[in-house]
Design a protein around this motif. Structure first.
Motif, PDB file in Angstrom:
ATOM      1  N   HIS A   1       0.845  -1.188   0.000  1.00 49.25           N
ATOM      2  CA  HIS A   1       0.000   0.000   0.000  1.00 49.25           C
ATOM      3  C   HIS A   1       0.885   1.245   0.000  1.00 49.25           C
ATOM      4  O   HIS A   1       1.861   1.324   0.764  1.00 49.25           O
ATOM      5  N   PRO A   2       0.575   2.229  -0.865  1.00 48.71           N
ATOM      6  CA  PRO A   2       1.445   3.412  -0.976  1.00 48.71           C
ATOM      7  C   PRO A   2       1.606   4.191   0.327  1.00 48.71           C
ATOM      8  O   PRO A   2       2.630   4.820   0.555  1.00 48.71           O
ATOM      9  N   PHE A   3       0.598   4.159   1.197  1.00 52.32           N
ATOM     10  CA  PHE A   3       0.696   4.871   2.475  1.00 52.32           C
ATOM     11  C   PHE A   3       1.826   4.307   3.330  1.00 52.32           C
ATOM     12  O   PHE A   3       2.618   5.036   3.925  1.00 52.32           O
ATOM     13  N   PHE A   4       1.909   2.976   3.388  1.00 55.93           N
ATOM     14  CA  PHE A   4       2.870   2.337   4.283  1.00 55.93           C
ATOM     15  C   PHE A   4       4.313   2.458   3.786  1.00 55.93           C
ATOM     16  O   PHE A   4       5.251   2.337   4.573  1.00 55.93           O
ATOM     17  N   ARG A   5       4.494   2.703   2.495  1.00 54.06           N
ATOM     18  CA  ARG A   5       5.848   2.786   1.947  1.00 54.06           C
ATOM     19  C   ARG A   5       6.660   3.869   2.643  1.00 54.06           C
ATOM     20  O   ARG A   5       7.819   3.664   3.029  1.00 54.06           O
ATOM     21  N   GLU A   6       6.037   5.047   2.816  1.00 52.05           N
ATOM     22  CA  GLU A   6       6.746   6.157   3.453  1.00 52.05           C
ATOM     23  C   GLU A   6       6.894   5.944   4.962  1.00 52.05           C
ATOM     24  O   GLU A   6       7.875   6.378   5.562  1.00 52.05           O
TER      25      GLU A   6
END
Length: 262
Positions: A1-6
């Protein structure tokens, strides 16, 4: 999920500078005889950061009752060796509604995430509080579940568009759902922001590149990770210290998906 990448980047950066190695557990399907605690014992970890799980997961009990320090991200669980980091979700929802109100919107709908999670509940409360503050009606028929999924946002707004009395703006509890909502609006022959203003939540990278670029409530995702890492290392180094939860501020990012009306 793109949120968790950062978030993971923030974790890696802080822990790497402190000389810690990170072991990732990405698959929770270990069978009924292999709990979080057993997995952690098997890998001989010193502490645990958990995110992307449900707070009522029955498997958490053993871990919380152990001597392993645990930091949750976006889950408000406190225990003898557990604390958490979370964004100010309620304030973020209020920011979104306030911005739409200032643009002249008086009919504001919402797409819910997963209503059993702390983040969704707090964003819902903030939305309701802001409506009350500005004297706006709460219309249950303008609130739909999107489950934090692009397809969920798409299907929710597709259903919403069947109503006779439509909102002029929609607060989406995640950017991913807002992107799905945009697709449904465009497929129905409407446009953003001419017919509907949209505000998302998270400020994922894709929100800058969709057209129109998405106005959103930005979480400091890297700080969620680094703050969790800092809490965890404090718990390891100073177990007697009171490690209170950390609530991080959010901010409104104005882009192109909203317009003034009236």
């Amino acid at each position: 999920h793109p949120f968790f990448r950062e978030v993971i980047y923030g974790l890696e950066k802080y822990l790497g500078e402190k000389g810690y190695d990170i072991v990732y557990f990405t698959n929770r399907q270990w069978g009924s005889n292999f709990s979080y605690l057993e997995k952690c014992r098997d890998r001989q970890v010193d502490g645990v950061v958990l995110m992307g799980i449900m707070g009522d997961d029955p498997d958490l009990g053993k871990l919380l009752n152990s001597d392993l320090p645990v930091v949750f991200i976006d889950i408000d669980i406190i225990g003898k060796n557990a604390t958490y980091v979370i964004s100010d979700n309620r304030a973020g929802a209020k920011l979104a509604v306030k911005y739409l109100y200032k643009l002249g919107h008086r009919k504001i709908g919402m797409l819910m995430g997963i209503n059993t999670t702390k983040t969704s509940q707090e964003r819902y409360i903030g939305y309701r509080e802001a409506l009350r503050e500005f004297g706006l009606p709460y219309r249950s028929e303008w609130v739909y579940d999107g489950n934090y999924l692009e397809e969920g946002g798409y299907l929710a707004v597709k259903k919403m568009l069947e109503l006779k009395d439509l909102p002029t703006a929609i607060f989406c509890q995640s950017d991913i759902m807002a992107i799905g909502a945009m697709r449904a609006i465009e497929e129905a022959g409407y446009s953003v922001p001419e017919d509907f203003s949209l505000v998302g939540f998270d400020d994922i990278e894709a929100s800058r590149y969709v057209r129109p670029a998405l106005t959103t409530i930005a979480q400091d995702k890297e700080s969620l990770g680094s703050s969790a890492a800092e809490l965890l290392t404090n718990m390891l180094d100073k177990p007697e210290q009171d490690n209170r939860p950390i609530i991080l501020p959010v901010k409104l990012i104005k882009r192109e998906s909203c317009r003034k009306i009236g």
